[in-house]
Design a protein around this motif. Structure first.
Motif, PDB file in Angstrom:
ATOM      1  N   ASP A 128     -18.553 -56.675  -0.234  1.00 52.42           N
ATOM      2  CA  ASP A 128     -19.485 -55.626  -0.650  1.00 52.42           C
ATOM      3  C   ASP A 128     -20.844 -56.198  -1.011  1.00 52.42           C
ATOM      4  N   GLN A 129     -20.854 -57.217  -1.882  1.00 49.81           N
ATOM      5  CA  GLN A 129     -22.089 -57.864  -2.327  1.00 49.81           C
ATOM      6  C   GLN A 129     -21.849 -59.364  -2.425  1.00 49.81           C
ATOM      7  N   PRO A 130     -22.786 -60.181  -1.955  1.00 55.60           N
ATOM      8  CA  PRO A 130     -22.607 -61.631  -2.100  1.00 55.60           C
ATOM      9  C   PRO A 130     -22.833 -62.076  -3.537  1.00 55.60           C
ATOM     10  N   GLY A 131     -22.029 -63.032  -3.973  1.00 51.93           N
ATOM     11  CA  GLY A 131     -22.226 -63.637  -5.275  1.00 51.93           C
ATOM     12  C   GLY A 131     -23.141 -64.845  -5.191  1.00 51.93           C
ATOM     13  N   PHE A 132     -23.414 -65.441  -6.342  1.00 53.35           N
ATOM     14  CA  PHE A 132     -24.371 -66.538  -6.428  1.00 53.35           C
ATOM     15  C   PHE A 132     -23.972 -67.714  -5.541  1.00 53.35           C
ATOM     16  N   PHE A 133     -22.664 -67.985  -5.405  1.00 53.62           N
ATOM     17  CA  PHE A 133     -22.195 -69.157  -4.669  1.00 53.62           C
ATOM     18  C   PHE A 133     -21.827 -68.835  -3.217  1.00 53.62           C
ATOM     19  N   GLU A 134     -22.119 -67.631  -2.771  1.00 53.87           N
ATOM     20  CA  GLU A 134     -21.768 -67.244  -1.401  1.00 53.87           C
ATOM     21  C   GLU A 134     -22.585 -68.035  -0.381  1.00 53.87           C
ATOM     22  N   ARG A 135     -21.948 -68.415   0.709  1.00 55.84           N
ATOM     23  CA  ARG A 135     -22.676 -69.053   1.800  1.00 55.84           C
ATOM     24  C   ARG A 135     -23.457 -67.999   2.572  1.00 55.84           C
ATOM     25  N   GLY A 136     -24.554 -68.456   3.172  1.00 54.31           N
ATOM     26  CA  GLY A 136     -25.289 -67.569   4.064  1.00 54.31           C
ATOM     27  C   GLY A 136     -26.317 -66.693   3.383  1.00 54.31           C
ATOM     28  N   ILE A 137     -26.825 -67.107   2.215  1.00 50.48           N
ATOM     29  CA  ILE A 137     -27.847 -66.318   1.540  1.00 50.48           C
ATOM     30  C   ILE A 137     -29.053 -67.180   1.194  1.00 50.48           C
ATOM     31  N   GLU A 138     -30.207 -66.520   1.101  1.00 52.70           N
ATOM     32  CA  GLU A 138     -31.440 -67.126   0.598  1.00 52.70           C
ATOM     33  C   GLU A 138     -31.913 -66.326  -0.610  1.00 52.70           C
ATOM     34  N   ARG A 139     -32.765 -66.952  -1.407  1.00 55.49           N
ATOM     35  CA  ARG A 139     -33.219 -66.354  -2.677  1.00 55.49           C
ATOM     36  C   ARG A 139     -32.009 -66.036  -3.561  1.00 55.49           C
ATOM     37  N   ARG A 140     -31.195 -67.050  -3.716  1.00 54.31           N
ATOM     38  CA  ARG A 140     -29.907 -66.940  -4.394  1.00 54.31           C
ATOM     39  C   ARG A 140     -30.038 -66.376  -5.811  1.00 54.31           C
TER      40      ARG A 140
ATOM     41  N   ALA B 165     -24.264 -64.228  10.065  1.00 51.86           N
ATOM     42  CA  ALA B 165     -22.815 -64.266   9.883  1.00 51.86           C
ATOM     43  C   ALA B 165     -22.390 -63.460   8.658  1.00 51.86           C
ATOM     44  N   LEU B 166     -23.099 -63.614   7.561  1.00 54.46           N
ATOM     45  CA  LEU B 166     -22.751 -62.881   6.354  1.00 54.46           C
ATOM     46  C   LEU B 166     -22.973 -61.379   6.547  1.00 54.46           C
ATOM     47  N   THR B 167     -24.023 -61.013   7.265  1.00 57.36           N
ATOM     48  CA  THR B 167     -24.259 -59.600   7.552  1.00 57.36           C
ATOM     49  C   THR B 167     -23.097 -59.008   8.337  1.00 57.36           C
ATOM     50  N   ARG B 168     -22.589 -59.752   9.327  1.00 57.55           N
ATOM     51  CA  ARG B 168     -21.421 -59.268  10.081  1.00 57.55           C
ATOM     52  C   ARG B 168     -20.227 -59.056   9.165  1.00 57.55           C
ATOM     53  N   ARG B 169     -20.014 -59.962   8.230  1.00 58.02           N
ATOM     54  CA  ARG B 169     -18.890 -59.824   7.301  1.00 58.02           C
ATOM     55  C   ARG B 169     -19.038 -58.570   6.443  1.00 58.02           C
ATOM     56  N   MET B 170     -20.256 -58.298   5.991  1.00 55.31           N
ATOM     57  CA  MET B 170     -20.474 -57.107   5.168  1.00 55.31           C
ATOM     58  C   MET B 170     -20.259 -55.834   5.976  1.00 55.31           C
TER      59      MET B 170
ATOM     60  N   PHE C 255     -45.760 -48.619 -11.460  1.00 51.97           N
ATOM     61  CA  PHE C 255     -44.731 -48.586 -10.430  1.00 51.97           C
ATOM     62  C   PHE C 255     -43.920 -49.875 -10.529  1.00 51.97           C
ATOM     63  N   VAL C 256     -42.736 -49.863  -9.950  1.00 54.35           N
ATOM     64  CA  VAL C 256     -41.801 -50.980 -10.073  1.00 54.35           C
ATOM     65  C   VAL C 256     -41.629 -51.648  -8.719  1.00 54.35           C
ATOM     66  N   GLN C 257     -41.729 -52.966  -8.719  1.00 50.50           N
ATOM     67  CA  GLN C 257     -41.457 -53.748  -7.517  1.00 50.50           C
ATOM     68  C   GLN C 257     -40.170 -54.524  -7.699  1.00 50.50           C
ATOM     69  N   GLY C 258     -39.162 -54.195  -6.890  1.00 53.45           N
ATOM     70  CA  GLY C 258     -37.886 -54.883  -6.956  1.00 53.45           C
ATOM     71  C   GLY C 258     -37.837 -56.071  -6.014  1.00 53.45           C
ATOM     72  N   SER C 259     -36.679 -56.721  -5.991  1.00 53.50           N
ATOM     73  CA  SER C 259     -36.498 -57.930  -5.190  1.00 53.50           C
ATOM     74  C   SER C 259     -35.305 -57.747  -4.254  1.00 53.50           C
ATOM     75  N   ARG C 260     -34.921 -58.805  -3.577  1.00 56.98           N
ATOM     76  CA  ARG C 260     -33.799 -58.739  -2.641  1.00 56.98           C
ATOM     77  C   ARG C 260     -33.246 -60.136  -2.412  1.00 56.98           C
ATOM     78  N   VAL C 261     -31.971 -60.193  -2.089  1.00 56.40           N
ATOM     79  CA  VAL C 261     -31.366 -61.433  -1.612  1.00 56.40           C
ATOM     80  C   VAL C 261     -31.231 -61.308  -0.101  1.00 56.40           C
ATOM     81  N   LEU C 262     -31.537 -62.376   0.626  1.00 54.33           N
ATOM     82  CA  LEU C 262     -31.514 -62.364   2.085  1.00 54.33           C
ATOM     83  C   LEU C 262     -30.200 -62.937   2.598  1.00 54.33           C
ATOM     84  N   THR C 263     -29.660 -62.338   3.648  1.00 54.46           N
ATOM     85  CA  THR C 263     -28.411 -62.808   4.236  1.00 54.46           C
ATOM     86  C   THR C 263     -28.662 -63.353   5.633  1.00 54.46           C
TER      87      THR C 263
END
Length: 284
Positions: free
Chosen positions: A135-147, A124-129, A113-121
């Motif tokens: 649509d999707q945060p990039g590497f340099f986006e503010r407001g994310i964890e596990r970049r 504020a960033l969730t409201r923007r989305m 089975f496959v275990q995927g990952s996630r980036v956390l928002t």
């Protein structure tokens, strides 16, 4: 290999709308999307009726009454209803990157089975989305964890995907299973209600059944929308179920997906179909 996506939701149609839109924009579409609903209000059904009008793949809505958090039962109904050979489990607040389905297909292997990952928002960033600004945060986006989980690097991803049996970091918000393997272990354990640990317990039984885990990092990317966490529960009774499963080397749970197979001998209606009861969900 037909891929079914099982999206679990509860009373957050704004997030579900983003999730469904992201799945509709995949470079490789799934065979179907099954929204399995743990008792949402009517606004979720109304959203699905609107989305179904021009959705590119089969779209199903399974609904069960709100009787506390019954995630295991909701997911089992989706497993029972699925027409695909392979199931991708996704939470209703996980917005998939456009290669998400193609990546899951690329990493599916027999006996694993496959275990995927996630980036956390953050909030504020969730409201923007949700407002459609992003649509999707990039590497340099503010407001994310596990970049790092914003980076799609398929060649690097293969280095992380060696089969193993690690029990840490199991998250059903982004997992892939062969449907036959889920049926063999009887799916999720419905004796587990409330928050958490049902995914870990399933993975332990999968290991007991001889399956291995493949971690997918830098592929199958998804963004987790912010909401308050419930991880601070003390003396969670689900922890005791996990320990019992581990101690007894269990493969199959007693209360699982087998209880729902008869309900879906005939496939549930596609919400896009003319005359599908105006998009009425399949009730349980």
């Amino acid at each position: 290999m037909r891929i079914s996506v099982a999206v679990i939701t509860y009373n957050w149609p704004q997030a579900l709308g983003l999730v469904l839109r992201a799945l509709a924009r995949q470079t490789e579409l799934p065979h179907e999307v099954i929204v399995t609903d743990d008792g949402s209000h009517d606004d979720t059904r109304q959203l699905l009726e609107r989305v179904a009008r021009d959705y590119p793949v089969r779209l199903v809505h399974l609904w069960q009454p709100d009787d506390g958090a019954r995630m295991s039962r909701a997911r089992n109904r989706a497993i029972a209803a699925a027409q695909g050979d392979y199931l991708v489990l996704l939470d209703g607040d996980m917005v998939a990157e456009r290669h998400f389905i193609a990546d899951h297909r690329a990493f599916a292997r027999p006996g694993c089975f496959v275990q995927g990952s996630r980036v956390l928002t953050d909030e504020a960033l969730t409201r923007r989305m949700i407002c459609g600004e992003l649509d999707q945060p990039g590497f340099f986006e503010r407001g994310i964890e596990r970049r790092r989980h914003t980076l799609r690097l398929p060649l690097v991803a293969r280095l992380y995907a060696r089969p193993g049996h690690k029990q840490r970091g199991i998250k059903s918000c982004n997992m892939g299973f062969w449907r036959d393997d889920l049926l063999r272990v009887n799916g999720f354990n419905e004796a587990m209600t409330g928050w958490g640990r049902e995914d870990t317990e399933l993975a332990i039984r999968a290991f007991h059944a001889g399956l291995s885990r493949r971690d997918v990092r830098f592929s199958a990317l998804a963004t987790h929308l912010y909401h308050p966490t419930r991880k601070c529960i003390v003396d969670n009774p689900n922890d005791r179920v996990v320990e019992d499963t581990r101690a007894r080397n269990l493969v199959r749970c007693e209360m699982g997906v087998a209880a729902h197979l008869r309900e879906f001998i005939a496939p549930p209606a596609d919400l896009r179909s003319v005359g599908a009861s105006a998009g009425a969900p399949i009730h349980a």
